[in-house]
Design an enzyme around this catalytic site. Structure first.
Site, mmCIF file in Angstrom:
data_model
loop_
_atom_site.group_PDB
_atom_site.id
_atom_site.type_symbol
_atom_site.label_atom_id
_atom_site.label_comp_id
_atom_site.label_asym_id
_atom_site.label_seq_id
_atom_site.Cartn_x
_atom_site.Cartn_y
_atom_site.Cartn_z
ATOM 1 C CG ASP A 67 47.663 97.074 45.980
ATOM 2 O OD1 ASP A 67 47.385 97.711 44.950
ATOM 3 O OD2 ASP A 67 47.890 97.628 47.069
ATOM 4 C CG ASN A 136 48.025 101.426 58.542
ATOM 5 O OD1 ASN A 136 48.486 101.670 57.434
ATOM 6 N ND2 ASN A 136 47.282 100.369 58.784
ATOM 7 C CG HIS A 138 48.706 100.411 54.194
ATOM 8 N ND1 HIS A 138 47.478 100.589 54.780
ATOM 9 C CD2 HIS A 138 48.573 100.865 52.931
ATOM 10 C CE1 HIS A 138 46.649 101.125 53.912
ATOM 11 N NE2 HIS A 138 47.285 101.309 52.771
ATOM 12 C CD GLU A 143 46.739 97.095 56.375
ATOM 13 O OE1 GLU A 143 47.237 98.064 56.972
ATOM 14 O OE2 GLU A 143 45.725 97.199 55.657
HETATM 15 C C1 GLP Z 1 45.473 101.797 49.558
HETATM 16 C C2 GLP Z 1 46.426 101.205 48.513
HETATM 17 C C3 GLP Z 1 47.811 101.741 48.667
HETATM 18 C C4 GLP Z 1 47.756 103.259 48.790
HETATM 19 C C5 GLP Z 1 47.082 103.633 50.085
HETATM 20 C C6 GLP Z 1 46.916 105.148 50.271
HETATM 21 O O1 GLP Z 1 45.138 100.945 50.583
HETATM 22 N N1 GLP Z 1 46.466 99.782 48.461
HETATM 23 O O2 GLP Z 1 48.605 101.348 47.545
HETATM 24 O O3 GLP Z 1 49.034 103.811 48.754
HETATM 25 O O4 GLP Z 1 45.823 103.015 50.193
HETATM 26 O O5 GLP Z 1 45.847 105.596 49.507
HETATM 27 P P1 GLP Z 1 45.561 107.116 49.170
HETATM 28 O O6 GLP Z 1 46.576 107.493 48.139
HETATM 29 O O7 GLP Z 1 44.167 107.115 48.602
HETATM 30 O O8 GLP Z 1 45.702 107.878 50.423
#
Ligand code: GLP
Length: 247
Positions: A67, A136, A138, A143
């Site tokens: 992304d 959540n 995702h 989402e």
């Molecule tokens: C973000 C990213 C995801 C990631 C998620 C968890 O929103 N777009 O690809 O896996 O959050 O992030 P973290 O690894 O900082 O907990």
């Protein structure tokens, strides 16, 4: 789906980096799907180290990130391109033209999404996709409620996701409101998937996943039906789940 329990963040990062390194060793022109966020940071460090130790080259590797934020160009310090440059690209011999992320400044977002899907196809599909997971459930920026059939698309970020990512920005207001993300079907088309989870803040979502219900309300649950998906989670992330110990 396979569950692997490791002790802590370092063990999770090392095991994931070994799997990624092995993929490049066995297929030097592998197509890797990459993730950002706090979770894979240390994994990238070990990947750099292990691949250097084994003198592996990224010359023929192609990478596709999950992304990118809308409105942030490659040079913006908070763009996912800069994250990738800091944690991986600047340290390896991956040609710049082989490192793909959605263009957050594209004038025509729909055309950009189609271009990204076509590029992945042209590269022969993703051999190994790395994922983190949101609190959540995702994956990427998909989402809860995102159709499992979705392809690369524009998303409006939820307030909870913006708040979770605000620590990387100067303020909550500075966090973009939209992003381009690979869709769930784009992700599940990958031949192999590795989801990493570390820390107590992921314990609820993993316990949900462990219940085994495949539902669009929990995007990561799509992996339960994937033929070659593995979750590597540490003890804190599995605090509310019951898993047979590795070894
Ligand atoms: C973000 C990213 C995801 C990631 C998620 C968890 O929103 N777009 O690809 O896996 O959050 O992030 P973290 O690894 O900082 O907990």
């Amino acid at each position: 789906m396979k569950w692997i329990q490791v002790k802590n963040y370092t063990e999770m990062s090392q095991l994931a980096a070994r799997i990624m390194t092995e993929k490049i060793a066995e297929k030097p022109n592998a197509t890797l799907g990459l993730a950002t966020g706090g979770t894979p940071e240390q994994m990238y460090r070990w990947l750099r180290e292990y691949s250097a130790e084994r003198q592996l080259s990224f010359r023929d590797v192609q990478t596709f990130n999950l992304d990118e934020y809308i409105g942030l160009g490659r040079e913006h310090p908070n763009s996912y391109y800069q994250y990738m440059r800091t944690h991986l690209f600047a340290h390896i011999d991956l040609p710049e033209a082989h490192a793909h992320l959605p263009n957050g400044l594209a004038a025509d977002v729909n055309a950009e999404c189609l271009r990204y899907e076509a590029l992945i196809e042209q590269a022969g599909g993703i051999d190994l996709q790395l994922l983190g997971v949101g609190k959540n459930g995702h994956i990427g920026f998909n989402e809860p409620g995102t159709p499992f059939t979705s392809r690369t698309h524009l998303v409006q970020l939820t307030e909870s996701t913006r708040a979770a990512n605000a620590c990387y920005f100067s303020s909550l207001e500075a966090v973009p409101t939209h992003a381009i993300t690979m869709g769930i079907a784009t992700i599940t088309k990958s031949k192999e998937i590795l989801l990493l989870a570390s820390g107590r803040e992921k314990a609820n979502v993993l316990a949900e996943l462990m219940r085994g219900e495949v539902t669009e309300e929990l995007p990561a649950s799509v992996l339960l039906n994937h033929a070659n998906a593995t979750i590597i989670a540490d003890e804190d992330a599995l605090a509310f789940s019951i898993v047979a110990k590795r070894k």
